[in-house]
Design a protein around this motif. Structure first.
Motif, PDB file in Angstrom:
ATOM      1  N   TYR A   1       0.776  -1.340   0.014  1.00  0.00           N
ATOM      2  CA  TYR A   1      -0.001   0.056   0.050  1.00  0.00           C
ATOM      3  C   TYR A   1       0.835   1.309  -0.064  1.00  0.00           C
ATOM      4  O   TYR A   1       0.565   2.174  -0.653  1.00  0.00           O
ATOM      5  CB  TYR A   1      -0.690   0.020   1.205  1.00  0.00           C
ATOM      6  N   ASP A   2       1.922   1.102   0.951  1.00  0.00           N
ATOM      7  CA  ASP A   2       2.802   2.399   1.022  1.00  0.00           C
ATOM      8  C   ASP A   2       3.484   2.692  -0.238  1.00  0.00           C
ATOM      9  O   ASP A   2       3.778   3.893  -0.663  1.00  0.00           O
ATOM     10  CB  ASP A   2       3.950   2.188   1.973  1.00  0.00           C
ATOM     11  N   LEU A   3       3.650   1.590  -1.255  1.00  0.00           N
ATOM     12  CA  LEU A   3       4.485   1.746  -2.337  1.00  0.00           C
ATOM     13  C   LEU A   3       3.318   2.046  -3.684  1.00  0.00           C
ATOM     14  O   LEU A   3       3.639   3.069  -4.397  1.00  0.00           O
ATOM     15  CB  LEU A   3       5.097   0.663  -2.864  1.00  0.00           C
ATOM     16  N   MET A   4       2.015   1.466  -3.555  1.00  0.00           N
ATOM     17  CA  MET A   4       1.267   1.650  -4.479  1.00  0.00           C
ATOM     18  C   MET A   4       0.153   2.940  -4.427  1.00  0.00           C
ATOM     19  O   MET A   4      -0.155   3.507  -5.446  1.00  0.00           O
ATOM     20  CB  MET A   4       0.389   0.452  -4.643  1.00  0.00           C
ATOM     21  N   LYS A   5       0.121   3.513  -3.184  1.00  0.00           N
ATOM     22  CA  LYS A   5      -0.815   4.523  -3.210  1.00  0.00           C
ATOM     23  C   LYS A   5      -0.320   6.024  -3.902  1.00  0.00           C
ATOM     24  O   LYS A   5       0.690   6.106  -4.093  1.00  0.00           O
ATOM     25  CB  LYS A   5      -0.940   4.849  -1.573  1.00  0.00           C
ATOM     26  N   ASP A   6      -1.286   6.237  -4.537  1.00  0.00           N
ATOM     27  CA  ASP A   6      -1.180   7.587  -5.527  1.00  0.00           C
ATOM     28  C   ASP A   6      -0.415   7.272  -6.831  1.00  0.00           C
ATOM     29  O   ASP A   6      -0.140   8.162  -7.639  1.00  0.00           O
ATOM     30  CB  ASP A   6      -0.542   8.716  -4.879  1.00  0.00           C
ATOM     31  N   MET A   7      -0.131   6.048  -7.120  1.00  0.00           N
ATOM     32  CA  MET A   7       0.441   5.712  -8.435  1.00  0.00           C
ATOM     33  C   MET A   7      -0.551   5.625  -9.349  1.00  0.00           C
ATOM     34  O   MET A   7      -1.678   5.506  -9.241  1.00  0.00           O
ATOM     35  CB  MET A   7       0.924   4.137  -8.386  1.00  0.00           C
ATOM     36  N   PRO A   8      -0.251   6.071 -10.748  1.00  0.00           N
ATOM     37  CA  PRO A   8      -1.193   6.246 -11.637  1.00  0.00           C
ATOM     38  C   PRO A   8      -1.976   4.737 -11.992  1.00  0.00           C
ATOM     39  O   PRO A   8      -1.266   3.828 -11.869  1.00  0.00           O
ATOM     40  CB  PRO A   8      -0.404   6.744 -12.908  1.00  0.00           C
ATOM     41  N   ASN A   9      -3.216   5.004 -12.290  1.00  0.00           N
ATOM     42  CA  ASN A   9      -3.995   3.525 -12.441  1.00  0.00           C
ATOM     43  C   ASN A   9      -4.436   3.726 -13.791  1.00  0.00           C
ATOM     44  O   ASN A   9      -4.421   2.749 -14.560  1.00  0.00           O
ATOM     45  CB  ASN A   9      -5.154   3.686 -11.372  1.00  0.00           C
ATOM     46  N   GLN A  10      -4.979   4.749 -14.233  1.00  0.00           N
ATOM     47  CA  GLN A  10      -5.579   4.709 -15.690  1.00  0.00           C
ATOM     48  C   GLN A  10      -5.847   6.168 -16.002  1.00  0.00           C
ATOM     49  O   GLN A  10      -6.067   7.042 -15.147  1.00  0.00           O
ATOM     50  CB  GLN A  10      -6.745   4.157 -15.825  1.00  0.00           C
ATOM     51  N   ARG A  11      -5.917   6.473 -17.325  1.00  0.00           N
ATOM     52  CA  ARG A  11      -6.264   7.628 -17.808  1.00  0.00           C
ATOM     53  C   ARG A  11      -7.440   8.091 -17.892  1.00  0.00           C
ATOM     54  O   ARG A  11      -8.096   7.186 -18.592  1.00  0.00           O
ATOM     55  CB  ARG A  11      -5.239   7.803 -19.352  1.00  0.00           C
ATOM     56  N   SER A  12      -7.847   9.106 -18.092  1.00  0.00           N
ATOM     57  CA  SER A  12      -9.274   9.577 -18.220  1.00  0.00           C
ATOM     58  C   SER A  12      -9.389  10.921 -18.913  1.00  0.00           C
ATOM     59  O   SER A  12      -8.358  11.255 -19.218  1.00  0.00           O
ATOM     60  CB  SER A  12      -9.952   9.347 -16.774  1.00  0.00           C
ATOM     61  N   ILE A  13     -10.363  11.389 -18.845  1.00  0.00           N
ATOM     62  CA  ILE A  13     -10.673  12.776 -19.542  1.00  0.00           C
ATOM     63  C   ILE A  13     -11.118  13.849 -18.309  1.00  0.00           C
ATOM     64  O   ILE A  13     -11.797  13.766 -17.502  1.00  0.00           O
ATOM     65  CB  ILE A  13     -11.791  12.560 -20.351  1.00  0.00           C
ATOM     66  N   HIS A  14     -10.488  14.931 -18.622  1.00  0.00           N
ATOM     67  CA  HIS A  14     -10.879  16.093 -17.784  1.00  0.00           C
ATOM     68  C   HIS A  14     -12.412  16.483 -17.940  1.00  0.00           C
ATOM     69  O   HIS A  14     -13.112  16.409 -18.880  1.00  0.00           O
ATOM     70  CB  HIS A  14      -9.711  17.303 -17.973  1.00  0.00           C
ATOM     71  N   ALA A  15     -12.784  17.221 -16.764  1.00  0.00           N
ATOM     72  CA  ALA A  15     -14.141  17.467 -16.850  1.00  0.00           C
ATOM     73  C   ALA A  15     -14.581  18.550 -17.874  1.00  0.00           C
ATOM     74  O   ALA A  15     -15.634  18.557 -18.292  1.00  0.00           O
ATOM     75  CB  ALA A  15     -14.554  18.142 -15.437  1.00  0.00           C
ATOM     76  N   GLY A  16     -13.660  19.455 -18.400  1.00  0.00           N
ATOM     77  CA  GLY A  16     -14.226  20.050 -19.712  1.00  0.00           C
ATOM     78  C   GLY A  16     -13.098  20.951 -20.310  1.00  0.00           C
ATOM     79  O   GLY A  16     -13.279  21.806 -21.132  1.00  0.00           O
ATOM     80  N   GLY A  17     -11.528  20.505 -19.699  1.00  0.00           N
ATOM     81  CA  GLY A  17     -10.598  21.342 -20.226  1.00  0.00           C
ATOM     82  C   GLY A  17     -10.255  20.958 -21.823  1.00  0.00           C
ATOM     83  O   GLY A  17     -10.399  19.928 -22.016  1.00  0.00           O
ATOM     84  N   VAL A  18      -9.960  22.241 -22.547  1.00  0.00           N
ATOM     85  CA  VAL A  18      -9.670  21.883 -24.177  1.00  0.00           C
ATOM     86  C   VAL A  18      -8.342  22.694 -24.408  1.00  0.00           C
ATOM     87  O   VAL A  18      -8.320  23.784 -23.843  1.00  0.00           O
ATOM     88  CB  VAL A  18     -10.786  22.507 -24.817  1.00  0.00           C
ATOM     89  N   LEU A  19      -7.460  22.221 -25.202  1.00  0.00           N
ATOM     90  CA  LEU A  19      -6.266  22.776 -25.583  1.00  0.00           C
ATOM     91  C   LEU A  19      -6.328  23.151 -26.914  1.00  0.00           C
ATOM     92  O   LEU A  19      -6.732  22.219 -27.831  1.00  0.00           O
ATOM     93  CB  LEU A  19      -5.102  21.889 -25.175  1.00  0.00           C
ATOM     94  N   ILE A  20      -5.778  24.430 -27.243  1.00  0.00           N
ATOM     95  CA  ILE A  20      -5.650  24.729 -28.743  1.00  0.00           C
ATOM     96  C   ILE A  20      -4.331  25.283 -28.825  1.00  0.00           C
ATOM     97  O   ILE A  20      -3.611  26.227 -28.245  1.00  0.00           O
ATOM     98  CB  ILE A  20      -6.801  25.851 -28.912  1.00  0.00           C
TER      99      ILE A  20
END
Length: 982
Positions: free
Chosen positions: A425-444
């Motif tokens: 747990y001490d090693l794994m917590k806050d490790m990336p698990n999966q990519r997802s999508i931001h609530a509304g951010g758009v980049l141009i």
């Protein structure tokens, strides 16, 4: 020599963060390496920055795998090569193609295959990676042209035995299996860790040409992202100068529209902001946001501009926001200043059903190669880590649950299994698990965005970058937040329904007029705000009542102090008291009175922190904002933060202020800043709240229909139906000859929509009203079945709901007759019959039905009874000794009440015990609130929906009554006449 390094962004495979990985390499004396995470380039720019700081040459790449099987690894020669790799992966992702056995012919990237697999003839840029343990396969072998193609292949995934064990857990979690079933092909080798360069060369000493090939390949790579600049599209018009001219033209025109002629304060503020925007090169950002608003307005979409952008008078004049920063004394520096380390952004809210079209416009207008949605990175968190590791270890659910129960963890401290889980747990917590999508951010982007990332295709079917907002900020991207919320849907649809049902045309943007409406403010004062954006929750309605809120500025403050941090700190209670006892407020210093008199001596907003640091601490507004951000955990740099804190005290001392007072003011500032809320956010929320209140006050039926059609808000659906009934509307059950997909209204008649019927298939939800629109009303059961092709079970569901009552027959007769048509066969698809053959008719015995039976059908199929009230379902005729409207008269007394459950909220006391707050309706339809302290709550728990008998003591807090529950029990309802007890 390291051409295949994995970080933790090789999801559920790699074990080291970028920082740890680079630190480990630096410790080993490694001077160059390539980051090649599996099917992503998430960490490339972070890797570049970390390597640069440690003096390591960073090389970028991607390891390509199909269904977990390694195909090949791409190594970028330069920035163009990185783009090629990103483009290749992006193409497969966006077109939903599987990765091919062999990639395209890259011009600026190398391709590495692993030795030992069947390989086609290698191109000039293709190589074979051979592991040290495979070198014996070359013994006495004529290598020929292969000699110049062999390179060192030593992947890096772990850095210790513990790290390798973590890797195995991750692989088990990824495969949703147990550790014992993880094979060698699914996991890495325990030897995949950094070796000192000399050690690695020694392993290949017998084949020096392999080392030479590898060094030559590495030396030919040069990945440079060092030019620190903003990556956004740099110009809206095509040139910076034209951008400036256009922005100034639009802003000054907007000033004339928004303010009275000759407003010098507004003109000076506008001039100052335009200068800063030009200096910081933010013209294109403002103009692109303005362009997005222009498009949405042309489509008739309604928007709310909020966030720190509402601190800008330029944004106000461009109608990006409807918040007047002068009226609210909002500092522009809160949004944009020369020292701001993180990019600002506008939050633009649209209705939930219009946002995707706005996003589509942005992609088409600014180019799909240059536009992408912002990603997020979800991580392993708390209990989920225990559960995932426990499952990987093959533990039973009961044991895993005991490990995650805080009350039982103490007895597991000596349990070796629990210790193993805690270590992981001490090693794994806050490790990336999966990519997802931001609530509304758009980049141009100015450049094609694949220079910086490969793109994913989440369920929204719009390209999405593989990193989150924090990496976007670090790279130099300013996001555009295109968000959605139900509140705007309520407002938009209500305006449309008002025009359709009454002929009135409402300008919902006349907010200033709404704020002066005595009827609206009277409703606000009483907390009668069910369905209204942000102000309908029990806590917010209580706050409005306690404050006797009846104006915009008080509502702005309420929108801020309702937030958990302020409320839990005790500042909410202090604010309410000071609000009602203004003559008793004691200010620590005259400057505190000057800056906080509007908020009655309490810091309510982030802007208050800035004002105090500016006026009392002598910092300029830009530095004051940096200090405010630092106290909320968003450090620009620790050294700079400490310097500004020191400046605050030095400046106060130089002004001759008492040091004890300065220390106390700083304590208040520091304790508040961490949970403060932007005044601009609160002001934007309050504007939308007033718009909702206007509609609820003057067009309550249309407003509540719009709330129902946009899937409500804080409460369950039946609460909004209850509010709709209170408006005088005649609310009808769904009907095949009157109802539409959603709720509709005609005059005072409201028909519930088919979409609210549990179990009704979406095709029939759409088809029934469409067929009626095309070919007229349904005349009888047979006509309905033939025209819709409905199935037996779906038809029974509609009959039981009462949706076929127009046919003049009882439910039971219809249920009998439906088997005559559908009992033994499946209906053919609807078709135009040449002749209508009359079905046989039967004489049925008299079949009894009751309102109670109908109510049970509605409870099952709608979730609430519409034909009768829940109180009428009770076995008892008792309705309580006291009604909600009378509670104030009984303050301090013990009362017995009857209430229909609306909702509950669980909180933790200072002693970490649970207590509850409840909300109920009495038989007259009025709300009242209850408090359930830890001593009573376990003995008399909530038992879900229904009506409760409540014995409690009436208390009053700032004029707002509540019932402290002493005894509490859910009451039984009448038996279902068909099935018995419900």
């Amino acid at each position: 020599m390291f051409l295949n390094v994995h970080s933790c962004y090789s999801l559920r495979y790699g074990t080291m963060s970028i920082e740890k990985l680079v630190t480990e390499a630096a410790f080993m004396g490694i001077r160059e390496m390539a980051l090649t995470d599996i099917n992503n380039s998430t960490g490339i720019l972070e890797f570049f920055r970390e390597c640069k700081a440690k003096g390591i040459k960073a090389i970028g790449g991607i390891e390509f795998r199909r269904e977990g099987r390694l195909l090949y690894t791409g190594i970028a020669q330069n920035k163009e090569g990185m783009k090629e790799l990103n483009d290749f992966l992006t193409g497969c992702n966006l077109e939903k193609r599987t990765l091919p056995d062999r990639p395209i012919d890259f011009k600026h990237a190398y391709v590495l295959y692993t030795y030992g697999k069947e390989i086609f003839e290698l191109r000039e840029n293709e190589f074979l990676g051979i592991r040290a343990e495979q070198l014996h396969l070359l013994y006495n072998k004529d290598l020929g042209d292969l000699k110049k193609k062999l390179v060192v292949w030593h992947p890096v995934t772990v850095n210790s035995r513990t790290s390798y064990r973590l890797h195995q857990y991750l692989r088990a979690i990824d495969g949703n299996t147990v550790l014992s079933k993880i094979g060698t092909e699914e996991s890495c080798s325990p030897r995949e860790e950094f070796l000192p360069p000399g050690e690695l060369k020694r392993l290949y000493a017998g084949y020096p040409f392999i080392v030479e090939n590898t060094e030559k390949l590495l030396s030919s790579c040069c990945l440079d992202y060092s030019n620190k600049t903003r990556r956004n599209k740099r110009s809206y018009t095509g040139s910076r100068q034209e951008d400036q001219v256009l922005l100034e033209k639009l802003a000054w025109a907007g000033l004339e529209d928004r303010y009275e002629p000759g407003n010098k304060e507004a003109a000076e503020r506008l001039k100052k902001e335009l200068k800063v925007i030009a200096e910081l090169d933010f013209m294109a950002y403002f103009l692109i946001t303005w362009d997005i608003i222009q498009y949405s307005k042309s489509k008739g979409y309604y928007h709310v501009g909020r966030g720190s952008g509402a601190n800008s008078i330029v944004a106000f004049c461009l109608r990006i926001t409807d918040v007047d920063p002068l009226e609210l004394k909002l500092y522009f520096e809160r949004f944009l200043n020369k020292h701001r380390s993180s990019p600002p952004d506008f939050d633009i809210d649209y209705s939930w059903d219009e946002r995707e079209d706005v996003q589509r416009y942005i992609f088409e207008q600014y180019g799909k190669a240059y536009t992408a949605l912002l990603g997020t990175m979800s991580t392993f968190k708390d209990k989920s880590v225990f559960r995932e590791i426990g499952k990987a270890m093959g533990l039973p659910k009961e044991e895993i649950d005991s490990f995650t129960d805080p009350t039982q963890q103490g007895k597991h401290l000596d349990n070796p299994v629990f210790k193993r889980i805690m270590n992981a747990y001490d090693l794994m917590k806050d490790m990336p698990n999966q990519r997802s999508i931001h609530a509304g951010g758009v980049l141009i982007s100015e450049e094609p965005i694949t220079y910086y990332t490969a793109l994913d295709l989440p369920p929204k079917d719009l390209p999405t970058v593989q990193w989150d907002m924090y990496e976007a900020e670090a790279i130099g991207f300013d996001k555009f937040d295109i968000l959605s919320q139900r509140g705007i849907g309520h407002i938009k649809e209500a305006v449309e329904l008002i025009e359709q049902n009454t002929g009135d045309q409402v300008d919902i943007h006349e907010v200033r007029k709404f704020m002066d409406d005595p009827l609206i403010n009277a409703r606000l004062r009483l907390g009668e705000s069910i369905g209204c954006f942000y102000i309908e929750s029990p806590a917010m309605r209580q706050l409005l009542s306690k404050l006797e809120c009846e104006d915009y500025l008080t509502l702005v403050a309420a929108s801020s102090i309702i937030r958990p941090g302020v409320a839990q700190s005790g500042m909410m209670k202090t604010y309410i008291y000071n609000y009602h006892h203004r003559d008793q407020i004691k200010y620590l210093h005259p400057i505190m009175k000057q800056e906080l008199e509007d908020t009655f001596g309490v810091m309510v907003y982030q802007e208050d922190v800035i004002k105090v640091c500016y006026s009392y601490g002598g910092l300029d507004l830009a530095d004051a904002d940096i200090l405010r951000r630092g106290m909320s955990g968003k450090y620009r740099s620790k050294a700079e933060f400490d310097r500004l804190v020191e400046s605050f005290f030095i400046n106060a001392r130089n002004k001759g202020y008492d040091e004890a007072i300065t220390a106390e003011i700083w304590r208040q500032v520091a304790s508040f800043a961490g949970y403060s809320f932007s005044k601009a956010h609160s002001a934007s929320f309050a504007v939308e709240s007033y718009q909702s209140l206007f509609l609820k006050t003057h067009y309550p039926m249309e407003f509540m229909v719009a709330v129902l059609n946009n899937y409500g808000g804080f409460y369950q659906r039946w609460v909004y139906v209850h509010e709709l009934k209170k408006t005088g509307a005649r609310v009808h059950l769904p009907c095949v000859n009157h109802s539409d997909t959603k709720v509709n209204i005609s005059g005072q008649d409201v028909y519930m929509g088919f979409i609210g019927i549990n179990g009704l298939e979406s095709r029939f939800i759409q088809l029934i009203p469409q067929e009626r629109e095309r070919n007229g009303r349904y005349t009888d059961l047979e006509d309905f079945i033939l025209r819709t092709g409905i199935t037996l079970q779906q038809c029974i569901l509609l009959i039981r709901t009462g949706a076929l009552r127009d046919f003049g027959k009882s439910k039971k007769i219809l249920l009998w007759e439906v088997y005559n048509y559908l009992g033994t066969k499946t209906p053919e698809p609807p078709a135009q019959a040449l002749f209508k053959v009359k079905s046989k008719s039967y004489v049925l015995p008299e079949l009894e039905s009751s309102v109670l039976e109908d109510a049970y059908h509605e409870l099952e199929l709608l979730g609430y009874p519409l034909s009768m009230e829940m109180f009428d379902l009770l076995k008892t005729s008792y309705r309580g000794d006291v009604m909600a409207a009378e509670l104030k008269k009984h303050t301090g007394k013990t009362v017995k009440m009857l209430g229909q459950y609306v909702c509950e909220k669980t909180v933790r006391t200072k002693n970490n015990k649970k207590m509850w707050f409840g909300t109920f309706l009495d038989v007259k339809g009025d709300f009242f609130d209850t408090t359930h302290f830890p001593a009573q709550a376990p003995v008399y728990p909530f038992k879900g929906k229904g009506c409760y008998l409540i014995l409690g003591k009436v208390t009053e807090d700032f004029g707002c009554p509540s019932v402290e529950v002493l005894r509490f029990e859910k009451l039984p309802i009448a038996d279902n006449p068909v099935l018995g007890d419900f």
